[in-house]
Motif scaffolding. Sequence first.
Motif: not given
Length: 189
Positions: A30-38, A114-125
């Motif tokens: 679920g968290l990966l999905g949330l982060g990947a969406n961002q 919102l533009p896409g960003s990998a930062m939320p995924l990195a923080l979630i992980l």
Amino acid sequence: MLIELLIRQPGAMVQIVQQTPYWVWGLLAGLLGLGANQMFARSAGLLRVLATPVAMAILSAYGVISAFGSAGEGARAAGVWLAAALVTAGLALWLQPHAAPGTRYAADTRSFHLPGSAMPLALILGIFLTKYLVGVELIMQPALARDTTFALQIATLYGVFNGLFAARSVRLLRMVWRSAALPSSGVAA
């Protein structure tokens, strides 16, 4: 100890993973999905934009309290977590005071582009892996729950993650506040 174990006995990771409850993997998915969406440009409402940082703060607070709360280190660790979050957020806002380029807020729909960003995924992980690895360490070495140095290091790490999330939220909220002060229907970053 975990890193030392994995270096000396790499097969131990398989056993650790096998003994992890299934719900943990569901949470990770679920968290990966949330982060990947961002990672992709999208539109999102104000409440949705604020939900992720709040959820991650709750997960971090739970991580600190569940790991160190019952051993007397909990209050001190929670204070360090909060201080680290505030310092990190302040520093992040000082270094980058405005939302990412391409971020827009539409006051009439109360939504962001919102533009896409990998930062939320990195923080979630980062938060998930911290919680997971601390849990494994505490199972292997229960005395670490009473180790002040360990508790404060982990609380600081959680605080840094949450401070970065909080800074992003503040940047977005500033856009909302500016739009309320302006007569136009939207504000660009």
